[in-house]
Structures are given as C-alpha cells and as structure tokens.
Motif scaffolding. Structure first.
Motif: not given
Ligand SMILES: O=C(O)[C@@H](CO)OP(=O)(O)O
Length: 334
Positions: A1-9, A197-215
C-alpha cells in the motif's frame, strides 16, 4: 500500500447517527439535538448517540448565500417551503461483505432493496419534484425503488445530458406525460468519497493489519485521506459545491428535492447544513436506507429528522405545504 498516512489521536468518542427512533434523553450540541441510543464498541471506544426525528429535534440553519446568477426562477418565494430529502443508499453487496467501496459501482443486496422500499414508504406523502443521485447504481436503485412507493405515482426518469445526442434522444413529447414524470439528475459530484487503495479491501482485515485507530482515522477523520484517496474534506469540495450550485437553486425556486447518495458525500452535505465542526463530523454516522428530511423556508434549512412513517403527525403538522400536499393525496385516493 502506497502513501504514508499520519496518525492523529481521535478526539471524539461520541457517535452521532441519524435514526428514526426517538428518546426523551437528549442533549444539545450547538444547534443539533443528539440523543443517546445506547452504546456499542468501535475500535475499543464506547460510542453510540443518535440524532433523532421529531419536532423537538428541529434545528434552524443559518441562511445560505443565494446564488446571484440573475435567474428569476431562483428568486426566493416568501411563502414557499420546499422539502429536501437526503437518503443514503440501501445496503450494497460490498456493505454486506464489509469491503471498502468508495467509487466502485456495486449494486444493492436484497436487504438493500428492502431498505429502499421501506424508505420509500416513510416518505410516500412528501412532495418530490426532482431527484438528484450520484452516478453509482446503488444510489440510483435506491431512488427508483423508494419512488415506487410514493403515493403520487409519478415515474422517475433519468435525464441523459452527457451529450447533445443523448439529451435529444431521451426527450418526451407529451406535456401530460412530462407532468407525470420526475426528472432524475445523476451527478458524479455526489458519488461516494473515493477510497483510494482501500477500495475492495476488507474493513476488518485492514483494521487487523493497520490498527483500529488508523483505520478509523481513514474512515472518519475530516482531513486525512486514505492512501491515494479522498478525505472527507476533499469529498466536500465537490459534493457541497454541487449542492450549493445545483440543488439549492431548485429549493429556492420552490421545488421539492430528494438526494440519493452515499455515507460520506451525505456526511459532507449534512456537515454543511448543520454547521458541524470537523470534530463533530467524525461521529456522524448514517445508516443505509434512512431518509432524512429538511424544510427549506425563507432561506433557511430546518432539520425535521427522519420520518418514522408515512403519517407521522409531526412531519405534516409542521409545514403548511406538506400538510396540504398530504391532504391532496388523501383526496385523490378517496
Ligand atoms: O466503503 C465505503 O465506501 C464507505 C461506505 O460504505 O465506508 P465507510 O463506512 O468507511 O465510510
């Protein structure tokens, strides 16, 4: 997955959801009344507030800057009240599979079809002169299915203005038939926020991979885009601009309008109508297939919540135009 996305609380822990339920336990945030629905967990945080319908939940939104294009059709009629119905499409096949959908053109599930039909029953007594949908089939199906329930029985007809030939070839040559039709304008500007680049990805699997807060940040923050996709702010730039340029002038001219669109394009429009802050909008959740009613009167939008049923007294008691329209429908069938 391209693109670094900053993390906000995440600053907000409350969720606001349009719903047809009502409750006595409300609190006011700005000009919006929020009502506790119960709670559920999302990403480890307690969420769960509902923005409900009903007369106590009305809010008056500041007058819009009316377009000054010299078109006399857009002159506000002092006495006129127009209905604005916003509806998120019914459940899609990718909602069901829990996939990020964005601008992928996915149809409704059988449940989504049912939701659209139920939504149509709830608004079947409310006047509708024009329909705006996104260019995506799930919003168009929702609008068509909802209109099949409408008591006026006008036929929604998609206007094809993409080329001069398409326009000419889809003309109707009977004034009487035109009167029995409702123009449906499709606009890409009302499409769902492009999820990159999230289109077509599973939301739960994406949260498992990147963390709930990021997603959650990708899904609900105002100005942080998902990788190579649109933030809500970017979505608002096109959706709210379209709303102001194309839809507000119709309301000003006294037309009753339904807009069938998407979770995020409608969140951006509601953020604008209700003057939500970028913090408040994080918690605004729209359910599939729930119609939301605003009355446009004397340059102001008045929130009327979601009609619970076709005969809900508070919807019709409030405006003379709506109650007269309903009486007319009643007299047509009796
Ligand atoms: O996948 C999407 O396009 C949207 C709407 O279903 O999801 P989200 O809930 O993340 O806005």
């Amino acid at each position: 997955m391209a693109g670094a996305v900053s993390h906000h609380a995440l600053a907000s822990t409350q969720s606001y959801r349009w719903s047809a339920q009502s409750s006595r336990f409300g609190k006011r945030t700005g000009n919006v009344r929020w009502v506790r629905e119960g709670s559920r967990c999302y990403g480890g945080r307690k969420l769960g507030f509902v923005c409900t319908s009903g007369s106590q939940q009305s809010s008056v939104v500041e007058p819009f800057q009316l377009p000054s294009d010299g078109n006399s059709d857009h002159t506000p009629k002092k006495s006129s009240e127009s209905a604005l119905i916003l509806i998120r499409h019914g459940e899609s096949l990718w909602n069901e599979k829990n996939l990020f959908t964005g601008c992928v053109d996915v149809p409704l599930t059988p449940k989504g079809v049912e939701e659209a039909i139920e939504a149509g029953k709830r608004i079947c007594n409310i006047p509708i002169d024009m329909i705006y949908t996104s260019s995506l089939i799930r919003a168009q199906m929702t609008a068509m299915l909802a209109m099949m329930q409408h008591r006026r029985k006008k036929i929604p007809i998609i206007m094809h203005n993409e080329s001069e030939q398409a326009h000419r070839w889809s003309q109707i040559y009977s004034e009487e038939t035109k009167k029995q039709s409702i123009p449906v304008i499709t606009a890409w500007q009302l499409n769902e926020r492009m999820y990159g680049e999230l289109q077509g990805l599973n939301k739960q699997e994406t949260a498992d991979r990147f963390g709930n807060e990021q997603v959650h940040e990708w899904r609900r923050s105002y100005d942080i885009p998902p990788p190579n996709g649109e933030s809500l702010e970017m979505c608002a730039e096109r959706a709210v601009a379209y709303f102001k340029d194309q839809i507000v002038p119709q309301l000003v001219a006294g037309k009753h309008v339904m807009v069938a669109a998407h979770g995020n394009s409608l969140r951006s429009i509601i953020m604008h109508l209700d003057k939500l802050t970028s913090q408040e909008v994080i918690s605004l959740e729209l359910s599939t297939g729930i119609p939301m009613l605003y009355i446009f009167k004397e340059g102001k939008f008045i929130r009327r919540g979601s009609p619970v049923g076709p005969s809900e007294a508070s919807v019709y008691a409030y405006t003379r135009t709506l109650s007269k329209y309903r009486q007319k429908l009643d007299s047509m069938v009796s």
